[in-house]
Structures are given as structure tokens and as C-alpha cells.
Design a protein around this motif. Structure first.
Motif, PDB file in Angstrom:
ATOM      1  N   ALA A 129       0.654  -1.175  -0.086  1.00 37.31           N
ATOM      2  CA  ALA A 129       0.098   0.133  -0.065  1.00 37.31           C
ATOM      3  C   ALA A 129       0.954   1.241  -0.056  1.00 37.31           C
ATOM      4  CB  ALA A 129      -0.906   0.058   1.208  1.00 37.31           C
ATOM      5  N   ILE A 130       0.309   2.293  -0.492  1.00 41.78           N
ATOM      6  CA  ILE A 130       1.109   3.454  -0.303  1.00 41.78           C
ATOM      7  C   ILE A 130       1.139   4.075   0.950  1.00 41.78           C
ATOM      8  CG2 ILE A 130       0.800   6.065  -1.047  1.00 41.78           C
ATOM      9  CD1 ILE A 130      -0.576   5.028  -3.658  1.00 41.78           C
ATOM     10  N   ALA A 135      -5.511   3.042   6.201  1.00 42.91           N
ATOM     11  CA  ALA A 135      -6.502   2.680   6.303  1.00 42.91           C
ATOM     12  C   ALA A 135      -6.373   1.081   5.514  1.00 42.91           C
ATOM     13  CB  ALA A 135      -7.774   3.094   5.460  1.00 42.91           C
ATOM     14  N   SER A 136      -5.503   1.191   4.395  1.00 50.24           N
ATOM     15  CA  SER A 136      -5.321   0.015   3.511  1.00 50.24           C
ATOM     16  C   SER A 136      -4.366  -1.012   4.422  1.00 50.24           C
ATOM     17  CB  SER A 136      -4.414   0.355   2.314  1.00 50.24           C
ATOM     18  OG  SER A 136      -4.481  -0.815   1.496  1.00 50.24           O
ATOM     19  N   THR A 137      -3.351  -0.409   5.158  1.00 46.86           N
ATOM     20  CA  THR A 137      -2.292  -1.413   5.834  1.00 46.86           C
ATOM     21  C   THR A 137      -3.085  -1.879   7.053  1.00 46.86           C
ATOM     22  OG1 THR A 137      -1.832   0.731   7.296  1.00 46.86           O
ATOM     23  CG2 THR A 137      -0.407  -0.117   5.325  1.00 46.86           C
ATOM     24  N   TYR A 147       3.867  -6.379   8.924  1.00 49.80           N
ATOM     25  CA  TYR A 147       4.391  -5.361   8.038  1.00 49.80           C
ATOM     26  C   TYR A 147       5.770  -5.876   8.130  1.00 49.80           C
ATOM     27  CZ  TYR A 147       7.622  -1.097   7.652  1.00 49.80           C
ATOM     28  OH  TYR A 147       8.347  -0.312   7.073  1.00 49.80           O
ATOM     29  N   GLU A 148       6.486  -5.820   6.769  1.00 49.32           N
ATOM     30  CA  GLU A 148       7.786  -6.265   6.509  1.00 49.32           C
ATOM     31  C   GLU A 148       8.832  -5.500   5.971  1.00 49.32           C
ATOM     32  OE1 GLU A 148       7.041  -9.313   3.305  1.00 49.32           O
ATOM     33  OE2 GLU A 148       6.442 -10.815   4.878  1.00 49.32           O
ATOM     34  N   GLY A 149       8.138  -4.000   5.520  1.00 50.36           N
ATOM     35  CA  GLY A 149       9.256  -3.029   5.345  1.00 50.36           C
ATOM     36  C   GLY A 149       8.648  -1.943   4.553  1.00 50.36           C
ATOM     37  N   THR A 150       9.285  -0.797   4.158  1.00 47.16           N
ATOM     38  CA  THR A 150       8.964   0.319   3.043  1.00 47.16           C
ATOM     39  C   THR A 150       9.875   0.302   2.465  1.00 47.16           C
ATOM     40  OG1 THR A 150       7.979   1.296   5.081  1.00 47.16           O
ATOM     41  CG2 THR A 150       8.441   2.644   3.352  1.00 47.16           C
ATOM     42  N   VAL A 166       5.029  -2.863   2.535  1.00 47.33           N
ATOM     43  CA  VAL A 166       4.869  -4.072   2.327  1.00 47.33           C
ATOM     44  C   VAL A 166       4.430  -4.983   3.355  1.00 47.33           C
ATOM     45  CG1 VAL A 166       5.981  -6.219   0.948  1.00 47.33           C
ATOM     46  CG2 VAL A 166       6.595  -3.929   0.426  1.00 47.33           C
ATOM     47  N   TYR A 167       3.515  -5.877   3.271  1.00 46.54           N
ATOM     48  CA  TYR A 167       2.996  -6.841   4.430  1.00 46.54           C
ATOM     49  C   TYR A 167       3.039  -8.122   3.814  1.00 46.54           C
ATOM     50  CZ  TYR A 167       1.613  -2.833   7.446  1.00 46.54           C
ATOM     51  OH  TYR A 167       1.551  -1.780   8.262  1.00 46.54           O
ATOM     52  N   GLY A 168       3.236  -9.118   4.691  1.00 44.11           N
ATOM     53  CA  GLY A 168       3.162 -10.232   4.178  1.00 44.11           C
ATOM     54  C   GLY A 168       2.881 -11.304   5.290  1.00 44.11           C
TER      55      GLY A 168
END
Length: 173
Positions: A129-130, A135-137, A147-150, A166-168
Motif C-alpha cells: 500500500a502507498i 486504512a489499507s495497511t 509489516y515487512e518493510g517500506t 509491504v506486508y506479508g
């Protein structure tokens, strides 16, 4: 193919939904916070919907319309794009502005993640998500992703470089 939640039916798009897609996804606020093209034309919607069946048949992607059970209206999209070589899927979605902050995206995301892990037997599901779209995160977190990183200035969006969060989720065996 249909997936159900308490309030939603997730099912493949039909041609008759193209105008509603334009109405919802074409909203400037939706485009500003997502990767949806803007302006979003009827031609774009029709071409996008026309490609779906081949994607589903080939198990490359599962773009599902989010339909409210109560009113049978389209409120958004929940997609799982499959990378079969690496046995993972990317969660992608948008929701019409008038349906924001009602938990619909989280409800649909949980169900499509479950579908990816249990029915498609994917090893990993990720999403991005941007960074200016908290809200998306929250949707990703509620679906079990962490959360994995930006990725710094990863995309050029609306005239500026933007960070992507980035999420995973890795399937627990």
C-alpha cells in the motif's frame, strides 16, 4: 466460484458491472490512495473485466467483485494475483469511497487470504500500500499480514515518488 463472508459475496465480475466499476473506481479519492488508474474509463473497465475469465481459468489471478449480500450492489474489488513459480499470492483491492471504514475490505481480505492458503495451498501472501494510506495497511493487518518493510520512493504516482509499505504472511505448517 463464490466466496462468502457474513456480509459479502465475492464472485467473478460480469460485464454488466463495468459502469458501476467506473463509478466506484473512477472516484478521485479512490485513485489517489490506490494503484487504480485515473481517469477510469468505461473502456478500461470493460477490458479489465473481459480479461478475468482467462486469469481465473489459468489460476493467474482471482479478481472478485465484492457484492453486499443485503442489497446485491457492487462495493469494490478483492483480488488475489498468483505467482505459481514461487507459490505465492499478492492481495490487491479497492473499495468505493462511500463504503470506506465499514470493515468490508477487511472482511473480504480475510476470506481471500483463507482461500489462497487453504484452497490454492499458497505458501505466502503479500500486499503493498502507498505509505500515506493507513486504512489499507489496517486491512492487511486484520487479514493476518504483518509489516515487512517500506520501499522508499518505489512508485511514481500522481506526479511524485511515493513510499510503499509491504506486508506479508507465510503459511504455518
Amino acid at each position: 466460484m463464490e466466496l462468502h463472508t457474513n456480509r459479502l459475496v465475492l464472485k467473478p465480475y460480469t460485464k454488466d458491472l463495468a459502469e458501476r466499476v467506473v463509478e466506484l473506481a473512477g472516484d478521485e479519492d479512490v485513485a489517489a490512495t490506490t494503484f487504480v488508474p485515473h481517469p477510469y474509463t468505461l473502456e478500461i473497465a470493460e477490458q479489465w473485466i473481459a480479461a478475468h475469465q482467462a486469469w481465473i481459468d489459468n489460476k493467474n489471478a482471482f479478481p472478485m467483485s465484492m457484492i453486499l449480500k443485503e442489497t446485491e450492489e457492487l462495493i469494490g474489488t478483492m483480488t488475489l494475483r498468483v505467482d505459481s513459480k514461487n507459490n505465492k499470492g499478492e492481495l490487491a483491492y479497492w473499495v468505493g469511497k462511500q463504503y470506506w471504514n465499514k470493515g468490508f475490505a477487511s472482511e473480504a481480505a480475510k476470506r481471500i487470504v483463507e482461500f489462497g492458503l487453504e484452497e490454492l495451498n499458497l505458501h505466502r501472501i503479500w500486499s503493498a500500500a502507498i505509505s500515506t494510506n493507513p486504512a489499507s495497511t489496517k486491512v492487511m493487518e486484520k487479514a493476518g499480514l504483518t509489516y515487512e518493510g517500506t520501499l522508499k520512493q518505489d512508485i511514481y504516482h500522481w506526479g511524485e515518488y511515493k513510499d510503499i509499505d509491504v506486508y506479508g504472511l507465510v503459511k504455518q505448517v
